[in-house]
Write a protein that holds these residues in place. Structure first.
Motif, PDB file in Angstrom:
ATOM      1  N   ILE A  72       2.004   0.247  -2.322  1.00 55.34           N
ATOM      2  CA  ILE A  72       2.403   0.152  -4.092  1.00 55.34           C
ATOM      3  C   ILE A  72       1.470   1.478  -5.208  1.00 55.34           C
ATOM      4  CG2 ILE A  72       1.552  -1.461  -6.029  1.00 55.34           C
ATOM      5  CD1 ILE A  72       1.178  -3.550  -4.180  1.00 55.34           C
ATOM      6  N   PHE A  98       1.920   3.506  -9.075  1.00 53.78           N
ATOM      7  CA  PHE A  98       1.696   3.147 -10.049  1.00 53.78           C
ATOM      8  C   PHE A  98       2.354   4.216 -11.505  1.00 53.78           C
ATOM      9  CE2 PHE A  98      -1.001   0.068  -8.079  1.00 53.78           C
ATOM     10  CZ  PHE A  98      -0.694  -1.287  -8.618  1.00 53.78           C
ATOM     11  N   SER A 133       5.199  -0.699 -12.873  1.00 55.32           N
ATOM     12  CA  SER A 133       4.899  -1.168 -12.264  1.00 55.32           C
ATOM     13  C   SER A 133       3.188  -1.073 -13.152  1.00 55.32           C
ATOM     14  CB  SER A 133       4.541  -0.077 -11.202  1.00 55.32           C
ATOM     15  OG  SER A 133       4.348   1.636 -11.738  1.00 55.32           O
TER      16      SER A 133
END
Lengths: 328, 287
Positions: free
Chosen positions: A152, A154, A159
């Motif tokens: 993941i 950002f 996000s």
């Protein structure tokens, strides 16, 4: 049935918050909402102290700045990873909060407000003048966005929005649990009468300190998130102007209510974004609103809404003197 | 030695201004137990009104100051009547927040009407005088003399007139004063008027040596709070003495420690005082 309604309402709100960036696909809105969520976290911190414990601290913009600068300095100058830096930033703010709280909480009421106002000003001045560490008026530039957790990242606005939303939801949940715990009840007892609380055997100092440190922790968390989101911080984030903004979000939303900080922050941030043309003069409107609200609706929008609902529910019965139930 | 004397003289000027502001604050606190955060904004309004009277209407310095006293005094009365009176029974938290709302409004108002720029007020007393090796402008001398005159007048008013005595009575006990037939509302409004007037005088006197801008009240009000905590909340001699003490410590601090950090001295002083004695120096009673 009643609880079901409330729960479905909350779930609907949550789903709406999750879907928001997908529906609007507008970076500007997403950015604005993220920012107001960050402010809301700080306002929740202030609410825990001012709303539930009855101590008006005017130093929280300072703690917000401490959180922001801790994260900024740790990631930029010490080149730390974002996540440990975030934890450290919150810890640093809480430790500073603990040290200040031990002394500040010996004072009461007006003295406490004035004392914390001065503490906030000292924090601001130190950040502003300590060129070597904080970069003084030039501020701190080039703070990185949160680093990846596994796959993941950002980097995008969406996000970051989800990251901040997650933090906000966790903060609200934690505050909810605190307020409805014995500790929360103790805070309320202190707010309603410190003498009485002491008489029935509550260690007021210990509890006040807990509330104070918790509230600085949330302010620090908000500051750290702010630094990594905006990626630039200047000494102005510790100024009294920010403090008064936060206070206004709290008051308009409803001091001492659970939904107040979020309602107030969202409303006022969106409102002032739409009143961009009066940016500098927005206090011409918000100043009197603040004063009027405290005179006529001291529990703000959320508080008044729940009061009104309760009154309607009780209309059949005898409501000469409604018992003060903390709701909202 | 000469530097020291010069600094002492300067500190007398600053101290006089601080004392006047702190006097207004302490009077209101003594009567209504409100820490009036908006007092700095009243100070700022005083500066602007005097300046406007002089530049736009071409008034004489003293006439302009007189108008300013009246206008700011009136603002004070309005605040008492329409804000603080409604909050008399409310928890103390509410007064503070209401005062902050007023402060925010007045500052935005000043910025709206007069702009955010720094403005200078030219005083007719700009001449430089040298006495015994000390160099100073007439304006500074004027500040000291006027401040002392105002303080004496205030003292005489409070001690020798019936109205003044009713203010003192109310600060001693609101219920008691009300029992002997003093009109509490009138006295509260009068106190706010005097408080606003004092702020206007202080601002009009100090503006020629400082600058006029929307944020000019920030530091002054914070320092005034430090002073009244130093001198005892609500104590009138305390406000005067505290003002001069702060003036001295700042001037000496700026000379011998660091000019950059001179504004911090007041707050460090306060933090130390409240750390040692949480109810402030010279606190009366249990609170």
């Amino acid at each position: 049935m009643k609880i079901m309604n409330k729960r479905t309402g909350l779930i609907a709100l949550f789903v709406l918050a999750i879907l928001f960036p997908l529906i609007f696909q507008n970076d500007y809105y997403t950015h604005m909402l993220t920012l107001s969520f960050i402010w809301a976290i700080a306002v929740y911190g202030i609410n825990l102290l001012a709303g539930y414990t009855g101590y008006l601290s005017l130093a929280h913009a300072g703690f917000f700045a401490i959180g922001a600068y801790s994260l900024g300095l740790l990631t930029v100058k010490a080149e730390m990873n974002f996540w440990p830096a975030l934890v450290l930033a919150c810890l640093i703010t809480s430790v500073v909060g603990l040290l200040i709280g031990v002394i500040a909480l010996r004072t009461k009421e007006h003295f406490f407000a004035i004392y914390t106002l001065c503490v906030g000003y000292i924090i601001y001045l130190v950040i502003d003048k300590w060129d070597g560490l904080t970069g003084g008026v030039r501020g701190l530039i080039g703070i990185n966005a949160p680093s990846n957790i596994g796959p993941i990242t950002f980097e995008t606005a969406e996000s970051q929005y989800y990251l901040v939303l997650t933090f906000l939801v966790v903060v609200i949940f934690v505050i909810y649990r605190i307020v409805h715990s014995l500790t929360g009840r103790t805070f309320l007892a202190i707010r309603n009468s410190e003498e009485l609380a002491q008489t029935i055997g509550i260690s007021t100092m210990k509890n006040k300190l807990t509330a104070f440190v918790l509230s600085t922790f949330f302010a620090g968390l908000a500051g750290a998130l702010y630094a990594s989101f905006v990626r630039f911080i200047g000494p102005d984030i510790g100024s009294t102007a920010i403090m008064f903004d936060l206070l206004m979000y709290l008051l308009v939303g409803g001091i001492g209510t659970l939904s107040g900080p979020l309602v107030g922050t969202l409303m006022l941030v969106i409102l002032s974004q739409n009143l961009q043309f009066l940016q500098e003069y927005r206090m011409l409107i918000f100043g009197p609103i603040l004063t009027l609200i405290i005179i006529f609706y001291p529990r703000g929008i959320s508080g008044s809404f729940f009061d009104w609902k309760r009154k309607r529910r009780n209309q059949t019965g005898n409501v000469l003197k409604p018992i003060k139930v903390e709701e909202g | 030695m000469e530097i020291l004397l010069q600094q002492l003289f300067n500190s007398l000027t600053i101290g006089s201004v601080y004392s006047l502001v702190a006097l207004g604050l302490t009077l209101v606190y003594g009567i209504l137990h409100i820490p009036n955060f908006a007092h700095g904004a009243l100070y700022m309004m005083g500066g602007y009104i005097t300046l406007t009277m002089m530049t736009a209407f071409g008034f004489n310095y003293w006439v302009a100051m007189f108008v300013s006293i009246l206008v700011v005094g009136l603002i004070g009365v309005l605040l008492e009547r329409f804000v603080f009176r409604l909050l008399r029974e409310a928890p103390p938290l509410h007064d503070k927040i209401a005062a902050i709302g007023i402060l925010l409004f007045l500052e935005a108002f000043a910025q709206f009407v007069w702009g955010a720029d720094f403005q200078t007020m030219t005083s007719p007393y700009g001449q430089v005088v040298t006495i015994m090796g000390l160099t100073f402008t007439m304006q500074r001398l004027l500040i000291i003399v006027s401040a002392i005159v105002v303080m004496i007048l205030l003292y005489l008013f409070l001690k020798k007139t019936f109205t003044g005595a009713s203010i003192i009575a109310m600060s001693q006990s609101r219920e008691g004063a009300s029992l002997v037939g003093i009109n509490i509302n009138k006295v509260a409004m009068l106190t706010f008027m005097i408080s606003g007037g004092l702020a206007a005088i202080a601002a009009s006197l100090a503006s020629p040596i400082n600058l006029v801008f929307p944020g000019m009240g920030h530091l002054v009000i914070l320092k005034a709070f430090v002073i009244i905590i130093l001198g005892g909340m609500g104590s009138i001699p305390g406000a005067i003495v505290g003002g001069y003490i702060l003036g001295f410590s700042e001037s000496l601090g700026a000379t011998y420690i660091s000019n950059d950090y001179k504004d911090i001295i007041a707050f460090v002083l306060l933090v130390i005082i409240l750390t040692v004695k949480p109810t402030g120096l010279f606190a009366k009673g249990e609170r």
